[in-house]
Design an enzyme around this catalytic site. Sequence first.
Site, PDB file in Angstrom:
ATOM      1  N   ASP A 177     -10.286   3.526   2.144  1.00  0.00           N
ATOM      2  CA  ASP A 177     -10.540   3.075   3.514  1.00  0.00           C
ATOM      3  C   ASP A 177     -11.346   4.083   4.342  1.00  0.00           C
ATOM      4  O   ASP A 177     -12.203   3.692   5.138  1.00  0.00           O
ATOM      5  CB  ASP A 177      -9.222   2.775   4.236  1.00  0.00           C
ATOM      6  N   LYS A 208       0.813  -1.235   0.000  1.00  0.00           N
ATOM      7  CA  LYS A 208       0.000   0.000   0.000  1.00  0.00           C
ATOM      8  C   LYS A 208       0.840   1.277   0.000  1.00  0.00           C
ATOM      9  O   LYS A 208       0.374   2.323  -0.432  1.00  0.00           O
ATOM     10  CB  LYS A 208      -0.926   0.031   1.224  1.00  0.00           C
TER      11      LYS A 208
END
Length: 275
Positions: free
Chosen positions: A105, A69
């Site tokens: 997210d 990520k």
Amino acid sequence: MTNSFIKTAVIGHPINHSKSPLIHNYWLDSYGLSGSYEAIDISTKNLKRSVQDLINQGYKGFNVTVPHKIAIMNLCDEIDELAHEIGAVNTVSIRNKKLYGTNSDAYGFIQNIKQNVPDFDFTAGKAVVLGAGGAANAVIYALLHENVPEIIILNRTKEKSKALTALDRRKLVAGEWKMRNDYLSNSNLIVNTTALGMSGKPPLEIDLTSAPKTALVTDIVYAPLHTDLLKQAKDRDLRTVTGIGMLLHQARTGFKLWNGVMPSVTKELEKLVLK
Ligand code: ATR
């Protein structure tokens, strides 16, 4: 409905545990779209080459999970402000062979609460966030955008919670992990972003006695679905939201970007993913 075949994927290592193919293929089926979503195992040393392969093979985009990520940020041609602030990219679109990175997210976290407790007022009081890792960063970013007035960050390693206060020094406070029970009075929202309470991990030791009856308790852990934290909250008649919805809602961002349809999170999908 007809569309050209759209290839998408999730990349990570390990990747076999990923629920994302189940979610995206459910939506592709539900909306009658022609496309594929695979889990592709890519090691750190092969990241650059493998991403280039995806570009060459005509992929429309991909999700990114552990451990890529942060590393993927260097490979992106553009990263939006959201992902910059969260410090991680988990959703990439490919257009004209260029990579555009974002992070879903924060959206997933907020939408999960909004769908399950539509009348929850984020502005009504302080939030207590347990943990200061990547997930906490996204959660805190999201809460600031919902105008939460004050956020107490509690983390075992205080340097990390202190570092996160840089997101907004007026609203963020790094508290003492060991004193965590003492910060719960007057809280409007309590969020666990640590791995504690997850199957195979140590328990999250916390006592919700001083949390007000109006507090909402949520956990980003979803295995088990009903964590000890959420069970304790329920026993005290506090409102709770499980973590599975964050996973499902965050997936919507990529699906919309690649397939042009904003998919819904349904009980049927939730059941499928929890099976
Ligand atoms: P993620 O990206 O999922 O947030 P992470 O960055 O590894 O994962 O963060 C894990 C979080 O769980 C951290 O806040 C970590 O605390 P530390 O910063 O002190 O490591 C927390 N955590 C993990 N194991 C813990 C434990 N046994 N006790 C307390 N906190 C723990």
